[in-house]
Design an enzyme around this catalytic site. Structure first.
Site, mmCIF file in Angstrom:
data_model
loop_
_atom_site.group_PDB
_atom_site.id
_atom_site.type_symbol
_atom_site.label_atom_id
_atom_site.label_comp_id
_atom_site.label_asym_id
_atom_site.label_seq_id
_atom_site.Cartn_x
_atom_site.Cartn_y
_atom_site.Cartn_z
ATOM 1 N N CYS A 114 1.079 -1.334 -0.013
ATOM 2 C CA CYS A 114 0.039 -0.075 0.016
ATOM 3 C C CYS A 114 0.770 1.317 -0.064
ATOM 4 O O CYS A 114 0.501 2.514 -0.306
ATOM 5 C CB CYS A 114 -0.986 0.026 1.208
ATOM 6 S SG CYS A 114 -1.935 -1.307 1.204
ATOM 7 N N HIS A 249 -3.496 7.341 2.091
ATOM 8 C CA HIS A 249 -3.766 6.111 1.626
ATOM 9 C C HIS A 249 -5.120 5.586 2.255
ATOM 10 O O HIS A 249 -5.730 5.931 3.339
ATOM 11 C CB HIS A 249 -2.722 5.137 2.085
ATOM 12 C CG HIS A 249 -2.827 3.631 2.277
ATOM 13 N ND1 HIS A 249 -3.662 3.275 0.852
ATOM 14 C CD2 HIS A 249 -3.470 2.566 2.830
ATOM 15 C CE1 HIS A 249 -3.811 1.846 0.873
ATOM 16 N NE2 HIS A 249 -3.622 1.657 2.378
ATOM 17 N N ASN A 279 -9.999 0.090 -0.075
ATOM 18 C CA ASN A 279 -8.753 -0.062 -0.347
ATOM 19 C C ASN A 279 -8.054 -0.471 -1.476
ATOM 20 O O ASN A 279 -8.400 -1.536 -1.761
ATOM 21 C CB ASN A 279 -8.147 -0.713 0.952
ATOM 22 C CG ASN A 279 -6.506 -0.695 1.239
ATOM 23 O OD1 ASN A 279 -5.796 -0.312 0.230
ATOM 24 N ND2 ASN A 279 -5.983 -1.110 2.257
#
Ligand code: UT7
Length: 322
Positions: A114, A249, A279
């Site tokens: 990520c 994020h 996500n």
């Protein structure tokens, strides 16, 4: 005058198919109420059968090139940050290179889960300032739903597919001009079991599925993101309160809120796309960045802090003036 990596343009691509929270409750015992309350997510995009990470990345890259008004002939490097490459090799970046008709320069993938896009900004900034690249296509692209276990409700509701891309160009600017001002990256390999994929070419010979002990990751994420942002801003003596926009994020709205509270950041300056994108791992920061630039919130001259936390653990932040 200083040589900086400036953000010349942005682009995005999201697959057509949308899975709502109600759709997810067909696979596992969950509910729209639980997912919204615990994460803020209402839907996620899912790549079609036969639609690969390189396809998402190529579409986002084309949009970024157009936005930057840069020709592919002028790009000398492509970096694709991804955890879900088309193949074990070749690098997805080389497939994007071929798709864009680029027969010169170099292309490689970057793996920091990520945090991949933040790591990418750090690498591009260093290469541009060293004179090793002039115009770079940096893409975060994922078909993350391909590595989900759709029988595990603790993970499968959280992720989605998508791609975001930026063109970063070398430019001599005034000290108070645009470009990457500072970046900060970190990792700590001791916590693999809290967030990992249980397969791989060397270990199992399979692709594997995402496994996560979410509540333990959550606590680390809030603290480490806040620390990364503080350290990044300190590199250029910029008080956090002087930063115009925060592009985090997009893992969980509660993490965004937790970090904002910890650093006394105005929630209105935090860009959130988690409700619609979920996500998307390495794609989440460039997707959120593109969204806020395209809708006119982030304007030329504004200061923007990017940040991420993910598997590894890896984490980091990058501060730029748009
Ligand atoms: O991008 C990489 C970094 N990743 C992250 O930053 C993710 C960080 N973690 C999180 O976002 C949150 O921890 C989650 C959203 C994953 C989970 O939220 P939580 O508030 O930490 O919940 P929890 O894991 O403590 O679970 C609470 C309860 C459990 O039930 P019991 O044991 O209390 O009976 C879970 O079994 O919620 C249950 N649960 C669910 N219930 C309905 C877990 N997943 C679901 C679900 N639907 N999908």
């Amino acid at each position: 005058m200083v040589l900086r990596a400036i953000l010349a343009g942005t682009g995005q691509y999201l697959p057509e198919k949308i899975l709502s929270n109600a759709d997810m409750s067909q696979f596992v015992e969950t509910s729209d109420e639980w997912i919204v309350a615990r994460t803020g997510i209402t839907q996620r995009h899912q790549a079609a059968e036969g639609e690969f990470t390189s396809d998402l990345a190529t579409a986002a890259a084309r949009n970024a090139l157009k936005d930057a008004d840069v020709n592919i002939e002028d790009i000398d490097l492509i970096i694709v940050a991804t955890t879900t490459p088309d193949y074990t090799f070749p690098a997805t970046a080389t497939i994007v290179q071929k798709n864009l008709g680029m027969t010169h320069g170099a292309a490689f993938d970057l793996q920091a889960v990520c945090s991949g896009f933040i790591y990418g900004v750090n690498v591009v900034d260093a290469m541009i300032r060293a004179g090793a690249a002039r115009n770079v296509l940096l893409v975060g692209a994922e078909t993350f739903t391909r590595i989900l276990d759709f029988t595990d409700r603790t993970t499968c509701v959280l992720f989605g597919d998508g791609a975001g891309a930026v063109v970063m160009s070398a430019k001599e600017v005034d000290e108070d001009g645009p470009g990457v001002l500072a970046s900060f990256i970190r990792s700590d390999g001791r916590h693999k079991d809290l967030l990992h994929v249980d397969g791989g070419p060397s270990s199992t010979g399979t692709v594997g599925h995402v496994r996560m002990i979410g509540n333990q990751v959550f606590k680390r994420a809030v603290n480490d993101i806040a620390d990364a942002m503080t350290q990044c801003a300190a590199k250029v003596d910029m008080p956090i309160e002087d930063i115009d926009w925060f592009v985090p994020h997009q893992a969980n709205q509660r993490i965004l809120n937790g970090v904002a509270k910890k650093l006394a950041i105005n929630p209105d300056s935090v860009i959130s796309t988690v409700a619609r994108h979920a996500n998307t791992s390495a794609a989440s920061v460039p997707l959120a960045l593109h969204t806020a630039i395209a809708d006119g919130r982030i304007k030329r001259g504004d200061t923007v802090m990017l940040e991420a936390f993910g598997g590894g653990f890896t984490w980091g932040a990058a501060l730029l003036r748009y």
